[in-house]
Design an enzyme around this catalytic site. Structure first.
Site, short mmCIF file in Angstrom:
data_model
loop_
_atom_site.label_atom_id
_atom_site.label_comp_id
_atom_site.label_asym_id
_atom_site.label_seq_id
_atom_site.Cartn_x
_atom_site.Cartn_y
_atom_site.Cartn_z
CE LYS A 123 -13.64 -3.25 1.71
NZ LYS A 123 -12.36 -3.07 2.29
CE LYS B 11 -6.66 -8.22 -1.09
NZ LYS B 11 -7.09 -7.65 -0.11
CE LYS C 86 -4.38 -1.84 1.36
NZ LYS C 86 -5.73 -1.42 2.30
#
Ligand code: ATP
Ligand code: LTN
Length: 345
Positions: free
Chosen positions: A207, A204, A121
């Protein structure tokens, strides 16, 4: 009270959560929500909308507000029974933030620097905008789980490393201050624990991934939209429909995994079913129908529930009260063991 300061539990306890950081995907449903709903009657379950986690990356405050309610509504629509399980919002129970601070002070920085989710991230942001909260994310998650003395934590495969860290933090605390926390186990579903992106089957499905509108099927996608996303899924130039770990066939494998997770059929039966298919178009059509059929009851229940906003809000208020009772008890034990003076006589 048991040795670890928690009230003796009649049933083993489960804790899990989803961040209100975007539109919930079919991956969230298969990897998390559906498993929670299936297992809830065997456990004393706490399901939390982890809003404090959602602010660890740049976010929009109006979105956070609406998504928090939406995620709670989707918990119910996915089959979480509020009579059997406690549903609440993380920021409504202040003990989560306080225990995070206390655990921060016994968590070596090196443990956090090793977390792959942090590295992934952080790499997606400008270096000077990565927040301290993003690095500290796993400690907040450990606090969530440990406050409830959870025995099991149902999550998708991507959370395994965070669960290990939670166990390490709990063990370190117990070692330093005496047996206090239950050491939790990860509960990862046997199939569908890592659904991949439809546009990129090496990553992956997530969302918060907003790069392509064909990345994920959302739980609230209208049927035609869901179908279109599946029909556009990336595959390969071959025609063989079989489960495979070959990176070349990751797209087809992902579609088959979705089909398997939603039908519950065996791999052999599925490969036989598709043996007579004329190509990937046939595979996609069948996967699309299975996905649409899974979404239909969730969307129907979601609409019924959210017609009455006060129902959801009052449920969340009750949930927070019940959660706080359990969490505050653990926090009180922790404060005492760590040597803090009681604020009252
Ligand atoms: P974000 O993109 O905001 O990081 P996310 O989609 O990865 O979010 P989380 O809120 O981090 O979702 O995760 C909620 C739960 O859903 C976790 O238990 C996680 O393991 C599970 N989960 C998330 N993505 C998938 C996936 N692609 N396949 C299976 N399970 C998943
Ligand atoms: N990090 C988790 C969300 C989460 C969670 C938790 C899951 C926050 N706190 C406690 C289980 C237990 C994720 O799925 N990304």
């Amino acid at each position: 009270m048991s040795d670890n300061g928690s009230p003796t539990k009649a049933r083993p306890r489960v804790f899990s959560g989803v961040q209100p950081s975007g539109n919930l995907t079919i991956g969230n449903y298969i990897g998390a929500l559906r498993q929670w709903a299936r297992e809830q009657y065997h456990f004393d379950s706490f399901f939390c909308v982890v809003d404090l986690h959602a602010i660890t990356v740049p976010y929009d405050s109006a979105d956070l507000h609406t998504k928090t309610r939406e995620v709670a509504g989707l918990y119910l629509a996915s089959g979480i029974d509020p009579e059997a399980s406690t549903i609440f919002v993380q920021s409504h129970v202040q003990a989560h933030a306080e225990l995070t601070w206390l655990l921060n002070c016994i968590t070596p920085l090196g443990w956090l620097n090793r977390m792959t989710q942090f590295k992934d991230k952080a790499a997606k942001q400008q270096a000077d905008s990565v927040s301290t909260g993003l690095l500290d994310y796993p400690v907040l998650m450990a606090a969530d789980i440990l406050l409830y003395q959870a025995d099991a934590v149902p999550v998708g495969e991507d959370q395994r490393q965070h669960l290990e860290l939670t166990r390490d933090v709990a063990q370190r605390f117990n070692h330093l201050f005496g047996e206090t926390f239950t050491i939790p186990e990860a509960m990862i579903p046997p199939s569908g624990a890592r659904i991949k992106g439809l546009d990129d089957p090496t990553a992956k499905m997530s969302k918060s991934e907003t790069g392509s509108e064909y990345h994920a099927v959302y739980l609230l996608d209208p049927p035609d939209r869901a179908r279109k996303k599946i029909m556009r899924a990336v595959t390969d130039s071959g025609r063989e429909i079989r489960f495979s770990q070959d990176p070349e066939k990751a797209g087809v494998n992902n579609l088959l995994e979705l089909y398997q997770a939603l039908t519950g059929e065996s791999r052999e039966a599925i490969e036989t079913h598709f043996a007579s298919a004329r190509g990937y178009g046939d595979l996609k059509k069948d996967v699309a129908e299975v996905v649409v059929a899974a979404l239909e009851p969730i969307q129907r229940r979601y609409r019924e529930l959210t017609d009455d906003r006060s129902y959801l809000d009052s449920l969340l208020a009750q949930g927070a009260e019940r959660a706080a009772t359990v969490a505050n008890k653990t926090l009180e034990t922790v404060r005492e063991r760590m040597g803090f003076l009681k604020p009252y006589a």
